[in-house]
Design an enzyme around this catalytic site. Structure first.
Site, mmCIF file in Angstrom:
data_model
loop_
_atom_site.group_PDB
_atom_site.id
_atom_site.type_symbol
_atom_site.label_atom_id
_atom_site.label_comp_id
_atom_site.label_asym_id
_atom_site.label_seq_id
_atom_site.Cartn_x
_atom_site.Cartn_y
_atom_site.Cartn_z
ATOM 1 N N GLY A 46 0.879 -1.305 -0.018
ATOM 2 C CA GLY A 46 0.080 0.085 -0.043
ATOM 3 C C GLY A 46 0.798 1.338 -0.048
ATOM 4 O O GLY A 46 2.143 1.203 0.304
ATOM 5 N N GLN A 51 2.713 10.017 2.235
ATOM 6 C CA GLN A 51 4.203 9.339 2.219
ATOM 7 C C GLN A 51 5.081 9.803 0.856
ATOM 8 O O GLN A 51 6.236 9.792 0.927
ATOM 9 C CB GLN A 51 4.135 7.683 1.981
ATOM 10 N N CYS A 94 6.532 -0.471 6.958
ATOM 11 C CA CYS A 94 6.173 0.660 6.390
ATOM 12 C C CYS A 94 7.299 1.064 5.593
ATOM 13 O O CYS A 94 8.544 1.042 5.792
ATOM 14 C CB CYS A 94 5.622 1.576 7.354
ATOM 15 N N LEU A 95 6.920 1.460 4.413
ATOM 16 C CA LEU A 95 7.856 2.002 3.252
ATOM 17 C C LEU A 95 8.480 3.422 3.957
ATOM 18 O O LEU A 95 9.619 3.581 3.457
ATOM 19 C CB LEU A 95 7.395 2.235 2.060
ATOM 20 N N HIS A 136 -3.727 0.815 8.031
ATOM 21 C CA HIS A 136 -2.367 1.419 8.020
ATOM 22 C C HIS A 136 -2.427 2.554 6.905
ATOM 23 O O HIS A 136 -2.057 3.725 7.679
ATOM 24 C CB HIS A 136 -1.399 0.179 7.428
ATOM 25 N N GLU A 137 -3.027 2.465 6.013
ATOM 26 C CA GLU A 137 -3.082 3.609 5.120
ATOM 27 C C GLU A 137 -3.999 4.677 5.505
ATOM 28 O O GLU A 137 -3.405 5.983 5.394
ATOM 29 C CB GLU A 137 -3.496 3.085 3.524
ATOM 30 N N HIS A 140 -2.010 6.789 8.051
ATOM 31 C CA HIS A 140 -1.201 7.678 7.475
ATOM 32 C C HIS A 140 -2.030 8.774 7.088
ATOM 33 O O HIS A 140 -1.245 10.120 7.279
ATOM 34 C CB HIS A 140 -0.543 7.004 6.119
HETATM 35 O O1 GNR Z 1 4.183 -2.756 2.065
HETATM 36 C C1 GNR Z 1 3.457 -2.632 3.213
HETATM 37 N N1 GNR Z 1 3.335 -3.912 3.563
HETATM 38 C C2 GNR Z 1 2.428 -3.803 4.871
HETATM 39 C C3 GNR Z 1 2.687 -5.150 5.604
HETATM 40 C C4 GNR Z 1 1.946 -4.956 6.570
HETATM 41 C C5 GNR Z 1 0.835 -4.295 7.156
HETATM 42 C C6 GNR Z 1 1.083 -2.815 6.524
HETATM 43 C C7 GNR Z 1 1.951 -2.876 5.224
HETATM 44 S S1 GNR Z 1 1.733 -1.311 4.428
HETATM 45 C C8 GNR Z 1 3.331 -1.415 3.586
HETATM 46 C C9 GNR Z 1 3.484 -0.095 2.766
HETATM 47 C C10 GNR Z 1 3.248 1.288 3.474
HETATM 48 O O2 GNR Z 1 4.223 1.709 4.071
HETATM 49 N N2 GNR Z 1 1.955 1.671 3.328
HETATM 50 O O3 GNR Z 1 1.936 2.980 3.980
HETATM 51 NI NI NI Z 2 3.000 2.768 5.760
#
Ligand code: GNR
Ligand code: NI
Length: 181
Positions: A46, A51, A94-95, A136-137, A140
């Site tokens: 995601g 980001q 998270c990236l 999670h998104e 953000h």
């Molecule tokens: O790539 C991503 N993998 C992930 C794995 C488990 C729970 C959430 C994520 S999101 C993350 C990419 C990201 O930072 N999205 O904001």
């Molecule tokens: Ni993230």
């Protein structure tokens, strides 16, 4: 299409609340396409607009497995309209927090309401990895990172390491093992 640079924590832009999108127009669609390309290249499951430095309520996702067909989602103004009573614990990355992983507890199943590429209202039920990622998104968009769900001890340990890495001029490879799950 273009690859966008991903912001690494700590960074004040990752702590801001993103603004709703008033109208899904060509510029919105172009940003969503660029975000999807950036997410696939990372690779990630995601990506949220803040980001890449855009403080607008836009997220993209693809939780399909490596051997499956791609299943991209692009959501504008996403909101959770239902969450399950049952929680689920799963490891998150998270990236914007490269090379750091931790277990986070969230509702196991959700319903998200959003505007699609055409500006139409849609609802989608999700569980498993997709449900985790949508939450999670959306976090953000509220300036919340997965480390904010951890104890202060674990959170500060990760943030200190990222601060050190930044000071050392090191940009750790954003490897999140996107499709390994
Ligand atoms: O790539 C991503 N993998 C992930 C794995 C488990 C729970 C959430 C994520 S999101 C993350 C990419 C990201 O930072 N999205 O904001
Ligand atoms: Ni993230």
């Amino acid at each position: 299409m273009a690859l966008l640079p991903i912001i690494i924590a700590p960074d004040p832009r990752l702590k801001q609340i993103s603004a709703p999108v008033a109208r899904v127009d060509e510029a919105t669609r172009r940003l969503m396409d660029d975000m999807l390309e950036t997410m696939y290249q990372a690779p990630g499951v995601g990506l949220a607009a803040p980001q890449v430095g855009v403080l607008r309520r836009i997220i993209v996702l693809d939780a399909s497995k490596k051997d499956e067909e791609r299943q991209p989602y692009a959501m504008v103004n996403p909101e959770l309209v239902r969450v399950s009573d049952q929680d689920m614990r799963s490891e998150e990355g998270c990236l914007s927090l490269p090379e750091h992983y931790a277990d986070v507890v969230r509702p196991a199943a959700i319903r998200v309401r959003y505007l699609d590429r055409e500006g139409e209202i849609r609802e989608h039920d999700a569980e498993g990895l997709l449900a985790t990622c949508i939450q999670h998104e959306i976090d953000h968009l509220e300036g919340i990172l997965f480390v904010d769900h951890l104890s202060a001890l674990k959170r500060n340990m990760i943030l200190r390491k990222l601060t050190k890495a930044k000071k050392a001029g090191k940009a750790p490879a954003p490897a999140v093992a996107a499709k390994a799950m």
